[in-house]
Design an enzyme around this catalytic site. Structure first.
Site, PDB file in Angstrom:
ATOM      1  N   CYS A   1       0.999  -1.171   0.014  1.00 59.95           N
ATOM      2  CA  CYS A   1      -0.096  -0.063  -0.047  1.00 59.95           C
ATOM      3  C   CYS A   1       0.830   1.136   0.148  1.00 59.95           C
ATOM      4  O   CYS A   1       0.224   2.426  -0.458  1.00 59.95           O
ATOM      5  CB  CYS A   1      -1.008   0.035   1.176  1.00 59.95           C
ATOM      6  SG  CYS A   1      -1.958  -1.550   1.435  1.00 59.95           S
TER       7      CYS A   1
ATOM      8  N   HIS B   1      -2.226   8.269   6.709  1.00 55.26           N
ATOM      9  CA  HIS B   1      -2.670   6.770   5.881  1.00 55.26           C
ATOM     10  C   HIS B   1      -4.259   6.484   6.369  1.00 55.26           C
ATOM     11  O   HIS B   1      -4.968   6.143   5.322  1.00 55.26           O
ATOM     12  CB  HIS B   1      -1.986   5.925   6.439  1.00 55.26           C
ATOM     13  CG  HIS B   1      -1.998   4.623   5.766  1.00 55.26           C
ATOM     14  ND1 HIS B   1      -1.608   4.366   4.626  1.00 55.26           N
ATOM     15  CD2 HIS B   1      -2.675   3.137   6.277  1.00 55.26           C
ATOM     16  CE1 HIS B   1      -2.008   3.152   4.291  1.00 55.26           C
ATOM     17  NE2 HIS B   1      -2.414   2.415   5.220  1.00 55.26           N
TER      18      HIS B   1
ATOM     19  N   SER C   1      10.167  39.501 -60.772  1.00 53.23           N
ATOM     20  CA  SER C   1      10.728  40.805 -61.222  1.00 53.23           C
ATOM     21  C   SER C   1      11.776  41.355 -60.014  1.00 53.23           C
ATOM     22  O   SER C   1      12.852  41.088 -59.811  1.00 53.23           O
ATOM     23  CB  SER C   1       9.545  41.536 -61.808  1.00 53.23           C
ATOM     24  OG  SER C   1      10.189  42.654 -62.401  1.00 53.23           O
TER      25      SER C   1
ATOM     26  N   HIS D   1      -9.809   2.968  -0.572  1.00 54.83           N
ATOM     27  CA  HIS D   1      -8.233   2.817  -0.463  1.00 54.83           C
ATOM     28  C   HIS D   1      -7.748   2.320  -1.794  1.00 54.83           C
ATOM     29  O   HIS D   1      -8.312   1.207  -2.071  1.00 54.83           O
ATOM     30  CB  HIS D   1      -8.283   1.549   0.598  1.00 54.83           C
ATOM     31  CG  HIS D   1      -6.745   1.294   0.978  1.00 54.83           C
ATOM     32  ND1 HIS D   1      -5.598   1.889   0.103  1.00 54.83           N
ATOM     33  CD2 HIS D   1      -6.375   0.808   2.183  1.00 54.83           C
ATOM     34  CE1 HIS D   1      -4.575   1.238   0.799  1.00 54.83           C
ATOM     35  NE2 HIS D   1      -4.829   0.851   2.045  1.00 54.83           N
TER      36      HIS D   1
END
Length: 969
Positions: free
Chosen positions: A177, A313, A601, A349
């Protein structure tokens, strides 16, 4: 940059796809709203996803998961994959590949991969797509090696490095994780060690089947009610979800120097492992988390009291949240007040992508100066009361004075912990915007280009961003693709209007040129009052060269350009030379250098001067004398005629003066003779138009001055051209001998102008054509040839144009880019985040195994076993493409060396022909490979017999053998 910031890193790019959010902007809106985007499924949806009925009917089954939209889709063609190969790749890797492109593109460093070492640090979860879909499909899915190559975690970083052309370290980071936040730390260390200049870090997680839930287990980590409530007393666990996130990192000093958009500064980070200091392998540990937090704070050299927000977390599990809160409280002490939150409450999660998702959330929080809300937390855990942390249920201003700082934690099963400290970006001055801005877009398909146009328009409608930054970002940080669009806008409102579609933008497709440019210089008749005036006021380079020419001419050129004198040949010709020469120098200062030149020209003199035939001072003297001598001749007339030169039947006194285009010529002569000829043409239904000119140029009426002019030119040093120049006299390339011959330049004022031949020569080369002078005369003439309009553009409009000269030049620059010219865009802005490439996803998916429907009995049709048919069939099956042209390139269709060997093996099985292993490289088309097979069959009679035998079914083969045995008896 002071010494204290030497170890600081900058987050300069963000990208991701999250449940309910296709990009970072939508994700941030969900975070600010505090509304979970986890999906709940009906029994019908679960059944459709393949969940057994006994499972989802179980009382403990929780039908919740954070679903990611369109995981089955992938822009295979964009990345060069065949549909078959795309189906064999883990959707996690496909998702990460797209997000990596978007992140690097948004950072402004996608186009600099050849100049910078770009590292990739990436993670994916276990491939459940492999386990539940591909392996269940058996041999029909692919070989073991193919499945391994497409689904092995080790391939995620190197796959990105290959497709984006990145040459820094490419490292797979796997710590469960915490993988993606560990990837950020490892990437940062690589930057500080000098292993790379830019680093991508992040992860992708996709679980299949996506629309399914889980069975709740008491004491487990999954929530009883399908809701994740971090730090809430009512929390019962977490909920899973799919998603991906990628950040782009640089050393802060480099990012500031290069004008990157810095979303946040990484002050420090740390990674460690719990070891055995916890109750079990899968359990978290206070000691390990405390140590990693303190180490990160020390690396960042910040006082924890100055950190206003912690993105935890925060899984919502009783044990995990208590341990994390205990570690945070010890690390931060009791001083100050710190907001606490966890993105898992919104998205679920996201497994390996959880850490980088939390980092993106924290990054946006410090950038916008707002603490995101956690409205789910109705009853905070009791431990919060004795900690310095609080969970706010509404969005709040930053709780700590000083630079805004946040910290992010991510902990993985197995004990690898990561903690990162970030700070708001340093202030940057807003780019001063004004003037004309060229906006350019490109894509690999027309549909993608149209979507890119819409995306940019919507972005500009909602964002107050300096147009100079928008233009600079589009010009310098995006790769150029086959389908392109360019437009000019002076401000945001005009950009939004012009991006609405229609004729306000120029478009092009395909490779029109080789990137080189040919300059075209118009002749007399293109002039108009005030030409070049705006450029003289606003462009220093133009003004410098214009003033130099004007000073050498000896008369007031500016006054002449404003008055009636401009109609006099003695003024017109040096005036045109001056404006065209100064304009050419302005283009060269912008990096547009001519590979060839042609003039009409008097325009040929500008080309010759730039090519080094004349010095500037000599050229002006010659041109001024030419104009004076020609004006001294008797008056005459000129007539434009809509006929090819070789179809003109000219009366006495009228001559061909110019062959300008395939069906456009100019004749000249005495006025009465020209008028009579015009009447006759109109009577025959031929379109013609009298030109506004006082003399019959390029006709016998110029004969009296030819010798005198040749003598005058003979007094100057003439050189061979250093850049190819086309001759009006011959219609071919100007030779060294003619360039140095005074007689050539005398003939040039008398002989017909062969401009159509000059245009034909130029168009035979792969140049873009740029008319460098007033008006659009030559662009119009060249545009009458097939394919030429897309390659030709004019620098300035004519006297009737509503565009300013600066806008016209900006438009011309955009059209040169459309034609394929590698424009050296000016450094006039900063990199800013803009909508990234709009991938055109199609479904590439192998579904879970299912019992096939019995096929109806049919009489099999006789199969075509010719080499062309067999090769076509093999290609279609192995590439996964139903319709392939016999001349389509195998590798352009997504083929590769591994698939090439399969093609050769399948041809051997079907036709009994032993082709070389690299046959597909030598003959990468169906037609070419079939021809190679036919050649082998023609030289090996046994091969054809073997092919016939292999084509027989077992029943047919047995019958043939039985018949053969009967004949033997």
């Amino acid at each position: 940059m002071n010494d204290e910031a030497e170890l600081d890193l900058a987050i300069v790019g963000l990208a991701g796809r999250f449940p309910g959010a296709a990009d970072v902007g939508a994700f941030w809106r969900h975070v600010l709203a505090g509304v979970p985007v986890v999906s709940r499924f009906t029994p019908a949806e679960l059944a459709e996803a393949g969940v057994p009925e006994h499972e989802y009917r179980h009382p403990d089954y929780v039908p919740a998961f954070g679903v990611l939209d369109d995981v089955e889709g992938f822009d295979a063609a964009f990345f060069g994959y065949s549909p078959r190969d795309a189906r064999l790749i883990d959707p996690q890797q496909r998702l990460f590949l797209e997000c990596a492109w978007q992140a690097l593109e948004s950072s402004g460093h996608l186009t600099r991969a050849d100049e910078e070492l770009v590292g990739v640090y990436a993670a994916t979860g276990m491939s459940t797509y492999l386990l539940k879909n591909l392996l269940a499909a058996g041999d029909a899915a692919g070989s073991e090696y193919e499945l391994s190559l497409g689904n092995d975690k080790d391939a995620v970083a190197t796959r990105v490095a290959y497709h984006l052309g990145l040459q820094g370290p490419a490292v797979a980071v796997q710590t469960a994780c915490s993988s993606s936040l560990v990837a950020v730390h490892v990437a940062g260390q690589a930057l500080l060690a000098g292993e790379c200049d830019v680093a991508l870090a992040g992860a992708a997680h996709v679980r299949v089947p996506m629309r399914s839930g889980y069975r709740y287990e008491p004491g487990g980590i999954m929530a009883r009610d399908g809701v994740c409530r971090p730090f809430d007393a009512a929390a019962t666990g977490t909920v899973g979800g799919n998603g991906a996130g990628v950040v782009v990192l640089r050393r802060l000093a480099d990012a500031v120097r290069d004008g990157d958009t810095v979303h946040a500064v990484v002050k420090g980070s740390a990674v460690n492992n719990d070891g055995r200091a916890k109750v079990g392998y899968t359990a978290p540990g206070v000691a390990g988390q405390l140590a990693v937090i303190r180490t990160a704070h020390q690396a960042a050299d910040v006082d924890p009291a100055t950190i206003g927000y912690v993105e935890a977390h925060g899984t919502g599990t009783a044990l995990g949240d208590r341990i994390e809160l205990a570690a945070l409280t010890q690390a931060f002490g009791t001083a100050g007040r710190h907001a606490l939150g966890s993105v898992k409450a919104v998205t679920g999660h996201l497994d390996v992508a959880a850490g980088v998702t939390g980092l993106i959330k924290a990054c946006l929080a410090v950038r916008h100066g707002v603490v995101p809300p956690s409205p789910y937390c109705t009853t905070p855990q009791p431990e919060l009361a004795d900690s310095p942390f609080f969970v706010n249920t509404e969005a709040e201003p930053w709780p700590v004075a000083g630079p805004r700082r946040a910290a992010v934690s991510s902990f993985g099963i197995g004990g690898t912990n990561a903690h990162v400290v970030i700070e708001q970006a340093p202030e940057t001055a807003r780019t001063e915007t004004g003037g004309e801005h060229v906006l350019v877009l490109s894509a690999r398909t027309p549909a993608a280009l149209e979507q890119a146009r819409k995306d940019l328009r919507e972005h500009l409608r909602g964002e107050d961003v300096p147009m100079a930054d928008v233009a600079y970002t589009l010009q310098t940080t995006r790769r150029r693709f086959e389908h392109r669009l360019a437009l000019v806008a002076r401000d945001r409102d005009e950009a939004v209007r012009r991006l609405g579609g229609g004729p306000d933008a120029d478009t092009a497709s395909g490779d029109l040129t080789d990137g080189s440019v040919a300059f075209l210089f118009p002749g007399q008749g293109a002039q108009y009052t005030g030409m070049g005036a705006e450029l003289h006021r606003t462009e220093p380079v133009f003004r410098e060269h214009y003033d130099t020419c004007a000073g050498l001419l000896g008369f007031d050129l500016a006054e002449a350009l404003r008055g009636e004198q401009l109609g006099q040949t003695r003024i017109t010709q040096p005036a045109l030379f001056t404006v065209e020469y100064a304009l050419a120098k302005l283009w060269q200062s912008k990096g547009i250098q001519p590979a060839a030149m042609a003039g009409h020209s008097i325009g040929e003199y500008v080309a010759a001067c730039l090519a080094g035939v004349f010095d500037l001072e000599d050229a002006l003297a010659i041109v001024a004398t030419r104009g004076r001598l020609m004006q001294a001749m008797p008056v005459g007339a000129m007539l434009s005629v809509s006929l090819p030169a070789d179809e003109l039947v000219l009366p006495p006194g009228v001559e061909l003066a110019a062959a300008n285009a395939p069906r456009l010529s100019v004749v000249a002569g005495e006025r009465d003779a020209v008028a009579a000829y015009a009447g006759r043409l109109r009577g025959d239904g031929v379109k013609c138009r009298e030109l506004h000119t006082s003399h019959a140029f390029h006709s016998a009426m110029m004969d009296p001055v030819v010798a005198e002019f040749a003598g005058f030119v003979a007094g100057f040093l003439l050189r061979a051209p250093q850049i190819p120049v086309l001759s009006n006299v011959t219609g071919d390339w100007l030779t060294d001998g003619d360039a140095r011959d005074p007689g050539y330049w005398a003939r040039q004022l008398r002989a017909p102008v062969r401009f159509d031949d000059c245009a034909s020569r130029l168009l035979a080369r792969p140049h873009a054509l740029l008319e460098v002078g007033p008006g659009t005369t030559l662009t119009t003439l060249v545009g009458q040839r097939p394919g030429a309009p897309a390659r030709a553009t004019a620098s300035l409009g004519g006297p009737k144009s509503s565009e300013s000269e600066r806008v016209a030049m900006a438009g011309a620059l955009g059209r040169l880019w459309l034609a394929g010219v590698a424009v050296e865009w000016p450094r006039a802005g900063r990199h800013v985040p803009l909508p990234t490439y709009p991938f055109q996803r199609e479904r590439h998916w192998v579904g879970p195994a299912a019992t096939p429907e019995p096929a109806p009995e049919t009489v099999p049709a006789e199969r075509d076993r010719t080499p062309l048919a067999v090769v076509s069939e093999i290609w279609a099956e192995l590439l996964g493409l139903p319709d392939i042209g016999v001349d389509d390139d195998f590798f352009v269709l997504g083929g590769h060396s591994l698939l090439g060997t399969k093609v050769v093996a399948r041809i051997r099985e079907a036709l009994g022909v032993d082709l070389p292993a690299g046959a597909v490289f030598d003959a990468p088309t169906i037609a070419g490979l079939a021809a190679a097979v036919e050649q082998l069959l023609a030289t090996d009679p046994m091969a054809e017999l073997l092919a016939e035998i292999r084509a027989l079914s077992p029943e047919e083969l047995r019958a043939q053998l039985a018949a053969t045995r009967g004949e033997d008896r």
